[in-house]
Design an enzyme around this catalytic site. Sequence first.
Site, PDB file in Angstrom:
ATOM      1  CD  GLU A  62      31.769 -51.511  -0.479  1.00  0.00           C
ATOM      2  OE1 GLU A  62      31.128 -52.374  -1.088  1.00  0.00           O
ATOM      3  OE2 GLU A  62      31.586 -51.246   0.723  1.00  0.00           O
ATOM      4  CD  GLU A  78      33.682 -53.386 -13.414  1.00  0.00           C
ATOM      5  OE1 GLU A  78      33.546 -52.151 -13.468  1.00  0.00           O
ATOM      6  OE2 GLU A  78      33.393 -54.059 -12.410  1.00  0.00           O
ATOM      7  CE  LYS A  90      23.255 -40.516  -7.116  1.00  0.00           C
ATOM      8  NZ  LYS A  90      22.734 -41.170  -8.375  1.00  0.00           N
ATOM      9  CB  CYS A 139      31.482 -55.558  -7.986  1.00  0.00           C
ATOM     10  SG  CYS A 139      30.980 -56.296  -6.421  1.00  0.00           S
TER      11      CYS A 139
HETATM   12  P1  NAD Z   1      28.568 -45.732 -11.616  1.00  0.00           P
HETATM   13  O1  NAD Z   1      29.953 -45.451 -11.186  1.00  0.00           O
HETATM   14  O2  NAD Z   1      28.146 -45.305 -12.956  1.00  0.00           O
HETATM   15  O3  NAD Z   1      27.527 -45.074 -10.605  1.00  0.00           O
HETATM   16  C1  NAD Z   1      27.526 -45.378  -9.208  1.00  0.00           C
HETATM   17  C2  NAD Z   1      26.803 -44.277  -8.463  1.00  0.00           C
HETATM   18  O4  NAD Z   1      27.620 -43.089  -8.515  1.00  0.00           O
HETATM   19  C3  NAD Z   1      25.450 -43.884  -9.077  1.00  0.00           C
HETATM   20  O5  NAD Z   1      24.515 -43.633  -8.062  1.00  0.00           O
HETATM   21  C4  NAD Z   1      25.798 -42.624  -9.841  1.00  0.00           C
HETATM   22  O6  NAD Z   1      24.677 -41.772 -10.032  1.00  0.00           O
HETATM   23  C5  NAD Z   1      26.822 -42.002  -8.904  1.00  0.00           C
HETATM   24  N1  NAD Z   1      27.658 -40.979  -9.547  1.00  0.00           N
HETATM   25  C6  NAD Z   1      27.959 -40.853 -10.857  1.00  0.00           C
HETATM   26  N2  NAD Z   1      28.700 -39.750 -11.068  1.00  0.00           N
HETATM   27  C7  NAD Z   1      28.880 -39.164  -9.862  1.00  0.00           C
HETATM   28  C8  NAD Z   1      29.540 -37.992  -9.414  1.00  0.00           C
HETATM   29  N3  NAD Z   1      30.174 -37.188 -10.267  1.00  0.00           N
HETATM   30  N4  NAD Z   1      29.528 -37.696  -8.111  1.00  0.00           N
HETATM   31  C9  NAD Z   1      28.897 -38.495  -7.231  1.00  0.00           C
HETATM   32  N5  NAD Z   1      28.215 -39.607  -7.588  1.00  0.00           N
HETATM   33  C10 NAD Z   1      28.214 -39.944  -8.882  1.00  0.00           C
HETATM   34  O7  NAD Z   1      28.383 -47.295 -11.372  1.00  0.00           O
HETATM   35  P2  NAD Z   1      27.161 -48.197 -11.804  1.00  0.00           P
HETATM   36  O8  NAD Z   1      27.229 -48.289 -13.295  1.00  0.00           O
HETATM   37  O9  NAD Z   1      25.916 -47.720 -11.132  1.00  0.00           O
HETATM   38  O10 NAD Z   1      27.551 -49.597 -11.146  1.00  0.00           O
HETATM   39  C11 NAD Z   1      28.412 -50.517 -11.738  1.00  0.00           C
HETATM   40  C12 NAD Z   1      29.806 -50.401 -11.146  1.00  0.00           C
HETATM   41  O11 NAD Z   1      29.727 -50.584  -9.737  1.00  0.00           O
HETATM   42  C13 NAD Z   1      30.741 -51.471 -11.648  1.00  0.00           C
HETATM   43  O12 NAD Z   1      31.975 -50.890 -11.919  1.00  0.00           O
HETATM   44  C14 NAD Z   1      30.852 -52.422 -10.458  1.00  0.00           C
HETATM   45  O13 NAD Z   1      32.044 -53.175 -10.417  1.00  0.00           O
HETATM   46  C15 NAD Z   1      30.749 -51.476  -9.316  1.00  0.00           C
HETATM   47  N6  NAD Z   1      30.341 -52.171  -8.098  1.00  0.00           N
HETATM   48  C16 NAD Z   1      31.295 -52.380  -7.127  1.00  0.00           C
HETATM   49  C17 NAD Z   1      30.972 -53.089  -5.973  1.00  0.00           C
HETATM   50  C18 NAD Z   1      31.999 -53.369  -4.905  1.00  0.00           C
HETATM   51  O14 NAD Z   1      31.631 -53.849  -3.835  1.00  0.00           O
HETATM   52  N7  NAD Z   1      33.261 -53.082  -5.136  1.00  0.00           N
HETATM   53  C19 NAD Z   1      29.668 -53.556  -5.801  1.00  0.00           C
HETATM   54  C20 NAD Z   1      28.729 -53.312  -6.806  1.00  0.00           C
HETATM   55  C21 NAD Z   1      29.081 -52.612  -7.948  1.00  0.00           C
END
Ligand code: NAD
Length: 496
Positions: free
Chosen positions: A258, A395, A183, A292
């Site tokens: 993550e 963040e 997804k 991240c």
């Molecule tokens: P997000 O949390 O908004 O979305 C991540 C994914 O989760 C998307 O595909 C989104 O559609 C999905 N999602 C949203 N609501 C959901 C739900 N209720 N149920 C299931 N899935 C759902 O994050 P983003 O804005 O896409 O990415 C940025 C974030 O990702 C930042 O916080 C960053 O630090 C983090 N990140 C972490 C790592 C790591 O390795 N720790 C790596 C990359 C990004």
Amino acid sequence: MNPLLFVKKEPYKLYINGEFVVSESGRTFDVINPVDNQPFAAAYKGGAKDAKKAILAARHAYDEGPWSKMSAKERSKLLIKAGQILAKRVEEFAAIETLECGKLYMSALYYEAQMSVDAFEYFAGKARCLEGKVVPCEGGHLNYVLWQPCGVVGEILPWNGPFMMGCQKICAILAAGNTVIIKPSSWASLSMLLLAEVFHEAGFPAGVVNVVTGSGDEVGDELVRSPLVDMVSMTGGTEVGKHIIGRSKDTVKDIALELGGKSPNIVFDDVNVDEVVKWTRFGFTLNAGQVCVSGTRLILHKNIYEEFILKLKAECEMLVPGSGFDYEKGVNFNTLISKEHARNVWDYIERGKSEGARVITGAKPYADPELSKGNFVPPTIFADVTPDMAIFQEEIFGPVLCIIPFETEEEAIEIANATKYGLAGAVFTTNVKRALRVAEKIKGGQIYVNTYFSKGMIESPGTGWKESGIGIAGIQKYMVSKTIFVDMVDGSIPQV
Ligand code: NAD
């Protein structure tokens, strides 16, 4: 190069059970270029029904299809073949990633695309090295431990590095012997829809890989709640991660998260200031801060405080914002992903000002009207930040750096550990003993010493501490252990 030549005229389709299909609803969505906020492509928008179909396909492929009967060697060969197909299309993938995510094309091509191909090669090898162990055991038992695939995995991706991160995770999932429903983020779906073509051409059996676009609330939630999905892995923000923990409770499925970070970068006064200024700038402006593990909290020794800040300001002001394709014009600083995200970052910048932090550079939009069409936020530095400020604690996920002074090593560590996150961190000093001492005391899963960032992301993956994640990283994230006891003694029947 005209990157638009790589873009399909018709909407990109979902990939379910070995076929490219339109979504059940037939709805599409525009794919927006964040450099000018104009649509350049369209894709079918998946929903819960599409997710259910993909889950059934992945379930069937895992339980009854040829996939689980294949040897590790056969899986490995398929991954090698897919990697070779991908290697021939890297320009196309890099162009699509640049168009959709606003990245720098050269970085997408020479770093992310190469790392993506590398993931296929690495995990193809790893598939054949999934060894268990034999445990010495009392009572005449042979006890051995196997690592087995989780089964059907739902992989939920973020938008900040969808191509590279997607390849790294999916290759690990497949090498371990699972099937997968991917997804992608709604803001960055194309690379995964394209990647489906690679798996298709390589000959992966139907249902092993599925890609369903759509919202987290609908498609993501279906993956999280379905009893037919054995494991969910999600990379994204901490709040969404917490929500997923709650939603997965009814099935008690394995989850790996993550999540976000607010990583400290501790700089002592014995460093070469010019060099560390460059690392520090790189650490918080790469991909416009949408990384991240970005080093967004600079914990700076008092003795070099003002000198370092002046040099860092100059270094940041040399960055050239623009389209990632304009590398020949010297562009080396990219846009944020979307208007909404840029608005959040601007809100934090306003908050930093109202909280009383000292603005060193940035903090106001670029004057160039061309840039105002996109979502550009200049590198923004706040000095004299204190741990109670929101810009220190939360963040921001943009090019915003908070600087806080320190005097003693203990004080630096205390400041470094004073947030809810524990993703990464760095320490710069020429004193080796101090470097290692501090590295061990920073609460985080990935620490850099005298550098920022690492290419060793699959060989030595970091793990999120505190609210930065759950689960061990690497291929075992997608596997479960099983311990087997074999009676080796004749006549050892229980007497009671
Ligand atoms: P997000 O949390 O908004 O979305 C991540 C994914 O989760 C998307 O595909 C989104 O559609 C999905 N999602 C949203 N609501 C959901 C739900 N209720 N149920 C299931 N899935 C759902 O994050 P983003 O804005 O896409 O990415 C940025 C974030 O990702 C930042 O916080 C960053 O630090 C983090 N990140 C972490 C790592 C790591 O390795 N720790 C790596 C990359 C990004």
